[in-house]
Motif scaffolding. Structure first.
Motif, mmCIF file in Angstrom:
data_model
loop_
_atom_site.group_PDB
_atom_site.id
_atom_site.type_symbol
_atom_site.label_atom_id
_atom_site.label_comp_id
_atom_site.label_asym_id
_atom_site.label_seq_id
_atom_site.Cartn_x
_atom_site.Cartn_y
_atom_site.Cartn_z
ATOM 1 N N ALA A 229 -2.159 7.292 -6.961
ATOM 2 C CA ALA A 229 -1.213 7.303 -8.079
ATOM 3 C C ALA A 229 -1.923 6.864 -9.349
ATOM 4 O O ALA A 229 -2.892 6.105 -9.305
ATOM 5 N N MET A 230 -1.438 7.354 -10.480
ATOM 6 C CA MET A 230 -1.941 6.909 -11.777
ATOM 7 C C MET A 230 -0.843 6.110 -12.460
ATOM 8 O O MET A 230 0.292 6.580 -12.599
ATOM 9 N N THR B 250 0.854 -1.189 0.000
ATOM 10 C CA THR B 250 0.000 0.000 0.000
ATOM 11 C C THR B 250 0.885 1.231 0.000
ATOM 12 O O THR B 250 2.066 1.175 0.356
ATOM 13 N N THR B 251 0.311 2.346 -0.414
ATOM 14 C CA THR B 251 0.987 3.635 -0.345
ATOM 15 C C THR B 251 0.020 4.642 0.270
ATOM 16 O O THR B 251 -1.201 4.475 0.162
ATOM 17 N N ALA C 173 -5.036 5.431 -2.692
ATOM 18 C CA ALA C 173 -4.249 5.430 -1.462
ATOM 19 C C ALA C 173 -4.790 4.394 -0.487
ATOM 20 O O ALA C 173 -5.998 4.158 -0.419
ATOM 21 N N LYS C 174 -3.888 3.755 0.218
ATOM 22 C CA LYS C 174 -4.196 2.830 1.320
ATOM 23 C C LYS C 174 -4.941 1.564 0.899
ATOM 24 O O LYS C 174 -5.462 0.854 1.746
ATOM 25 N N LYS D 199 0.844 13.525 -3.936
ATOM 26 C CA LYS D 199 0.875 13.535 -2.476
ATOM 27 C C LYS D 199 -0.165 14.529 -1.968
ATOM 28 O O LYS D 199 -0.314 15.616 -2.516
ATOM 29 N N SER D 200 -0.857 14.127 -0.891
ATOM 30 C CA SER D 200 -1.874 15.028 -0.343
ATOM 31 C C SER D 200 -1.601 15.321 1.115
ATOM 32 O O SER D 200 -0.782 14.734 1.737
#
Length: 108
Positions: free
Chosen positions: A57-58, A52-53, A87-88, A107-108
């Motif tokens: 992302a695309m 996970t990140t 995300a996640k 990034k948020s």
């Protein structure tokens, strides 16, 4: 010296990274506090195990075909196709044949 692609110069993403036998090659195109753009070249049989990140992302397939698993759902992509990696949410990448991709992480 940075390995980022020089700004204000035309480039062809698919030609900006080369395959390497039994490897995954990556090249940073742009890295900023707000996100990154990275090219990847996967040799046949290579992949990224499920992970996970914290950011969306695309993923854009530039050459070949890839298996992208997101949240347990398999997605077969080919050159010219893209998918959002939320995300996640666990995701994995598998190269049943050589393929190149561009990953844009926000990034948020």
């Amino acid at each position: 010296m940075s390995n980022e692609t020089e700004t204000s110069k035309t480039f062809v993403a698919v030609d900006s990274i080369e395959y390497a036998e039994n490897s995954i090659v990556s090249k940073t195109i742009l890295k900023k506090p707000t996100g990154n753009i990275t090219l990847f070249a996967f040799d046949k049989g290579e992949g990224l195990s499920e992970h996970t990140t914290p950011h969306d992302a695309m993923l854009q397939v530039l050459d070949g075909k890839a298996e992208i698993t997101i949240g347990g759902k398999l997605n077969d992509l080919q050159a010219g196709q893209s998918i959002i990696l939320p995300a996640k949410v666990p995701h994995a990448v598998k190269a049943n044949e050589k393929f190149k991709m561009m990953l844009t992480m926000i990034k948020s």
